[in-house]
Write a protein that holds these residues in place. Sequence first.
Motif, PDB file in Angstrom:
ATOM      1  N   VAL A 128       9.169  13.094 -10.471  1.00 28.95           N
ATOM      2  CA  VAL A 128      10.402  13.386  -9.720  1.00 28.95           C
ATOM      3  C   VAL A 128      10.610  12.350  -8.618  1.00 28.95           C
ATOM      4  CG1 VAL A 128      11.519  15.040  -8.155  1.00 28.95           C
ATOM      5  CG2 VAL A 128      10.348  15.859 -10.215  1.00 28.95           C
ATOM      6  N   ILE A 129       9.535  12.028  -7.901  1.00 31.43           N
ATOM      7  CA  ILE A 129       9.623  11.036  -6.814  1.00 31.43           C
ATOM      8  C   ILE A 129      10.019   9.668  -7.354  1.00 31.43           C
ATOM      9  CG2 ILE A 129       8.281   9.781  -5.078  1.00 31.43           C
ATOM     10  CD1 ILE A 129       6.615  12.342  -4.722  1.00 31.43           C
ATOM     11  N   ILE A 130       9.463   9.305  -8.516  1.00 27.53           N
ATOM     12  CA  ILE A 130       9.776   8.009  -9.129  1.00 27.53           C
ATOM     13  C   ILE A 130      11.272   7.906  -9.416  1.00 27.53           C
ATOM     14  CG2 ILE A 130       9.460   6.572 -11.188  1.00 27.53           C
ATOM     15  CD1 ILE A 130       7.082   6.597  -9.230  1.00 27.53           C
ATOM     16  N   VAL A 131      11.827   8.964 -10.001  1.00 26.94           N
ATOM     17  CA  VAL A 131      13.262   8.964 -10.328  1.00 26.94           C
ATOM     18  C   VAL A 131      14.101   8.851  -9.058  1.00 26.94           C
ATOM     19  CG1 VAL A 131      15.136  10.300 -11.353  1.00 26.94           C
ATOM     20  CG2 VAL A 131      12.906  10.251 -12.464  1.00 26.94           C
ATOM     21  N   LEU A 132      13.692   9.547  -8.008  1.00 22.87           N
ATOM     22  CA  LEU A 132      14.422   9.475  -6.739  1.00 22.87           C
ATOM     23  C   LEU A 132      14.337   8.077  -6.128  1.00 22.87           C
ATOM     24  CD1 LEU A 132      13.374  12.838  -4.981  1.00 22.87           C
ATOM     25  CD2 LEU A 132      15.541  12.318  -6.111  1.00 22.87           C
ATOM     26  N   ALA A 133      13.153   7.458  -6.256  1.00 16.55           N
ATOM     27  CA  ALA A 133      12.919   6.162  -5.614  1.00 16.55           C
ATOM     28  C   ALA A 133      13.539   4.991  -6.356  1.00 16.55           C
ATOM     29  CB  ALA A 133      11.421   5.926  -5.448  1.00 16.55           C
ATOM     30  N   MET A 134      13.992   5.209  -7.590  1.00 15.81           N
ATOM     31  CA  MET A 134      14.598   4.120  -8.373  1.00 15.81           C
ATOM     32  C   MET A 134      15.763   3.482  -7.624  1.00 15.81           C
ATOM     33  SD  MET A 134      13.288   3.416 -11.450  1.00 15.81           S
ATOM     34  CE  MET A 134      14.622   2.903 -12.523  1.00 15.81           C
ATOM     35  N   ASN A 135      16.592   4.315  -6.998  1.00 13.33           N
ATOM     36  CA  ASN A 135      17.753   3.795  -6.274  1.00 13.33           C
ATOM     37  C   ASN A 135      17.381   3.099  -4.975  1.00 13.33           C
ATOM     38  OD1 ASN A 135      19.788   4.528  -8.052  1.00 13.33           O
ATOM     39  ND2 ASN A 135      20.019   6.565  -7.176  1.00 13.33           N
ATOM     40  N   LEU A 136      16.189   3.423  -4.458  1.00 14.35           N
ATOM     41  CA  LEU A 136      15.800   2.873  -3.163  1.00 14.35           C
ATOM     42  C   LEU A 136      15.156   1.497  -3.282  1.00 14.35           C
ATOM     43  CD1 LEU A 136      15.564   3.356  -0.109  1.00 14.35           C
ATOM     44  CD2 LEU A 136      13.350   4.424  -0.520  1.00 14.35           C
ATOM     45  N   VAL A 137      14.121   1.381  -4.103  1.00 16.08           N
ATOM     46  CA  VAL A 137      13.390   0.114  -4.182  1.00 16.08           C
ATOM     47  C   VAL A 137      13.359  -0.495  -5.576  1.00 16.08           C
ATOM     48  CG1 VAL A 137      11.916   0.654  -2.212  1.00 16.08           C
ATOM     49  CG2 VAL A 137      11.204   1.345  -4.496  1.00 16.08           C
ATOM     50  N   GLY A 138      13.935   0.195  -6.570  1.00 16.31           N
ATOM     51  CA  GLY A 138      13.900  -0.331  -7.927  1.00 16.31           C
ATOM     52  C   GLY A 138      12.583  -0.024  -8.619  1.00 16.31           C
ATOM     53  N   SER A 139      12.548  -0.189  -9.916  1.00 14.57           N
ATOM     54  CA  SER A 139      11.380   0.244 -10.692  1.00 14.57           C
ATOM     55  C   SER A 139      10.126  -0.597 -10.462  1.00 14.57           C
ATOM     56  CB  SER A 139      11.728   0.250 -12.188  1.00 14.57           C
ATOM     57  OG  SER A 139      12.052  -1.050 -12.634  1.00 14.57           O
ATOM     58  N   LEU A 140      10.293  -1.878 -10.145  1.00 14.19           N
ATOM     59  CA  LEU A 140       9.117  -2.735  -9.990  1.00 14.19           C
ATOM     60  C   LEU A 140       8.421  -2.581  -8.640  1.00 14.19           C
ATOM     61  CD1 LEU A 140      10.034  -6.163 -11.653  1.00 14.19           C
ATOM     62  CD2 LEU A 140       8.667  -4.285 -12.573  1.00 14.19           C
ATOM     63  N   LEU A 141       9.128  -2.025  -7.661  1.00 15.68           N
ATOM     64  CA  LEU A 141       8.579  -1.961  -6.306  1.00 15.68           C
ATOM     65  C   LEU A 141       8.170  -0.558  -5.874  1.00 15.68           C
ATOM     66  CD1 LEU A 141      11.113  -4.367  -4.516  1.00 15.68           C
ATOM     67  CD2 LEU A 141       8.875  -4.915  -5.455  1.00 15.68           C
ATOM     68  N   ILE A 142       8.289   0.413  -6.785  1.00 14.12           N
ATOM     69  CA  ILE A 142       7.991   1.795  -6.424  1.00 14.12           C
ATOM     70  C   ILE A 142       6.529   1.976  -6.021  1.00 14.12           C
ATOM     71  CG2 ILE A 142       7.752   4.121  -7.397  1.00 14.12           C
ATOM     72  CD1 ILE A 142      10.366   3.672  -8.868  1.00 14.12           C
ATOM     73  N   SER A 143       5.629   1.311  -6.717  1.00 14.27           N
ATOM     74  CA  SER A 143       4.203   1.446  -6.398  1.00 14.27           C
ATOM     75  C   SER A 143       3.911   1.073  -4.953  1.00 14.27           C
ATOM     76  CB  SER A 143       3.364   0.562  -7.330  1.00 14.27           C
ATOM     77  OG  SER A 143       3.381   1.072  -8.638  1.00 14.27           O
ATOM     78  N   ALA A 144       4.632   0.083  -4.440  1.00 16.20           N
ATOM     79  CA  ALA A 144       4.430  -0.325  -3.046  1.00 16.20           C
ATOM     80  C   ALA A 144       4.795   0.810  -2.094  1.00 16.20           C
ATOM     81  CB  ALA A 144       5.283  -1.558  -2.738  1.00 16.20           C
ATOM     82  N   LEU A 145       5.840   1.542  -2.423  1.00 18.99           N
ATOM     83  CA  LEU A 145       6.284   2.663  -1.593  1.00 18.99           C
ATOM     84  C   LEU A 145       5.243   3.771  -1.574  1.00 18.99           C
ATOM     85  CD1 LEU A 145       9.019   3.040  -0.074  1.00 18.99           C
ATOM     86  CD2 LEU A 145       9.691   4.579  -1.916  1.00 18.99           C
ATOM     87  N   VAL A 146       4.504   3.897  -2.663  1.00 17.57           N
ATOM     88  CA  VAL A 146       3.479   4.934  -2.784  1.00 17.57           C
ATOM     89  C   VAL A 146       2.152   4.490  -2.166  1.00 17.57           C
ATOM     90  CG1 VAL A 146       2.092   6.267  -4.428  1.00 17.57           C
ATOM     91  CG2 VAL A 146       4.532   5.932  -4.856  1.00 17.57           C
ATOM     92  N   ILE A 147       1.783   3.239  -2.393  1.00 14.54           N
ATOM     93  CA  ILE A 147       0.435   2.773  -2.055  1.00 14.54           C
ATOM     94  C   ILE A 147       0.292   2.283  -0.614  1.00 14.54           C
ATOM     95  CG2 ILE A 147      -1.312   1.031  -2.598  1.00 14.54           C
ATOM     96  CD1 ILE A 147      -0.289   1.116  -5.500  1.00 14.54           C
ATOM     97  N   PHE A 148       1.213   1.435  -0.145  1.00 13.95           N
ATOM     98  CA  PHE A 148       1.033   0.779   1.155  1.00 13.95           C
ATOM     99  C   PHE A 148       0.895   1.743   2.342  1.00 13.95           C
ATOM    100  CE2 PHE A 148       2.365  -3.336  -0.742  1.00 13.95           C
ATOM    101  CZ  PHE A 148       1.357  -4.118  -0.194  1.00 13.95           C
ATOM    102  N   PRO A 149       1.759   2.752   2.480  1.00 10.44           N
ATOM    103  CA  PRO A 149       1.584   3.680   3.618  1.00 10.44           C
ATOM    104  C   PRO A 149       0.232   4.383   3.587  1.00 10.44           C
ATOM    105  CG  PRO A 149       3.771   3.931   2.669  1.00 10.44           C
ATOM    106  CD  PRO A 149       2.999   3.060   1.731  1.00 10.44           C
ATOM    107  N   ALA A 150      -0.222   4.770   2.382  1.00 11.86           N
ATOM    108  CA  ALA A 150      -1.523   5.444   2.258  1.00 11.86           C
ATOM    109  C   ALA A 150      -2.660   4.511   2.682  1.00 11.86           C
ATOM    110  CB  ALA A 150      -1.731   5.914   0.821  1.00 11.86           C
ATOM    111  N   LEU A 151      -2.617   3.271   2.210  1.00 10.98           N
ATOM    112  CA  LEU A 151      -3.666   2.306   2.565  1.00 10.98           C
ATOM    113  C   LEU A 151      -3.642   1.980   4.058  1.00 10.98           C
ATOM    114  CD1 LEU A 151      -3.496  -0.192  -0.446  1.00 10.98           C
ATOM    115  CD2 LEU A 151      -5.185   1.603  -0.023  1.00 10.98           C
TER     116      LEU A 151
END
Length: 280
Positions: free
Chosen positions: A196-219
């Motif tokens: 669900v989050i991936i589908v929501l984030a498509m409009n925000l950062v695009g499909s190639l950059l979604i992992s960054a939105l998930v990983i960087f804040p956690a790290l």
Amino acid sequence: MMQIMEKLSLYMEYPFVRYALVAGILIALCSSLLGVTLVLKRFSFIGDGLSHVAFGAMAVAGVFGLVNDTILVLPITVVSAVLLLRTGQNTKIKGDASIAMISVGALGLGYLLMNIFSASSNLSGDVCTTLFGSTSILTISKTELWLCVIMSILVVVFFVLFYHKIFNVTFDENFARSAGTKVERYNLFIAIIIAVIIVLAMNLVGSLLISALVIFPALSAMRLFKSFKSVTICSAVISVCCAFVGIIVSILAGTPVGSTIVAVDVVAFLISFVIGKKGA
């Protein structure tokens, strides 16, 4: 400085800018909550795999001429998340191999369909927008905003209600299973929420950059705190702040929204890395 504030004040009068800020902050919040769990479970790239699936699903939606592609993209991404979870637990197909298999297959098929059936004269522009987000978040409609709000509330409520179960499943599945927790069920719920989050984030950062939105804040949060609760809260704060700053900078500087947010996330990680190094 006054000119920047006046320009920002002028932009904030437009509804689409306010919609973009609200949607961006909510998506960043949701991504950060489960991002910590994915990083700790060493399943970070599930976001990357599912984002490529979403790209393929958007291509299929374009072939069928669907105005609201979420109707097709969301269920396909959710089903793929479940398949990734199942195949990842299969001894014959390891988790990383299943992600690579579904990811590359969906990305290749999506681009092929866009080439064969595209009615647009600017195919490269459409692909770039889908992959990198471009300015699509600034064209979000009121209906899409409400959909984003509702789904974000559901994600946050799920995380708060089942926080202790998620904590147990994240750190020790065997202990959680012995304590009576239905590990498979909660892993399934986490996979669906991520979809669900991936589908929501498509409009925000695009499909190639979604992992960054998930990983960087956690790290970034992990460099500053040690406990699961502190890391989760810090990750949420960092993610929301980076999304807000990234969108504002993007609007003022005219840069791509997704790339700008990711750049701000990278800067935040470098800062937290330095602070964590000094505090060690």
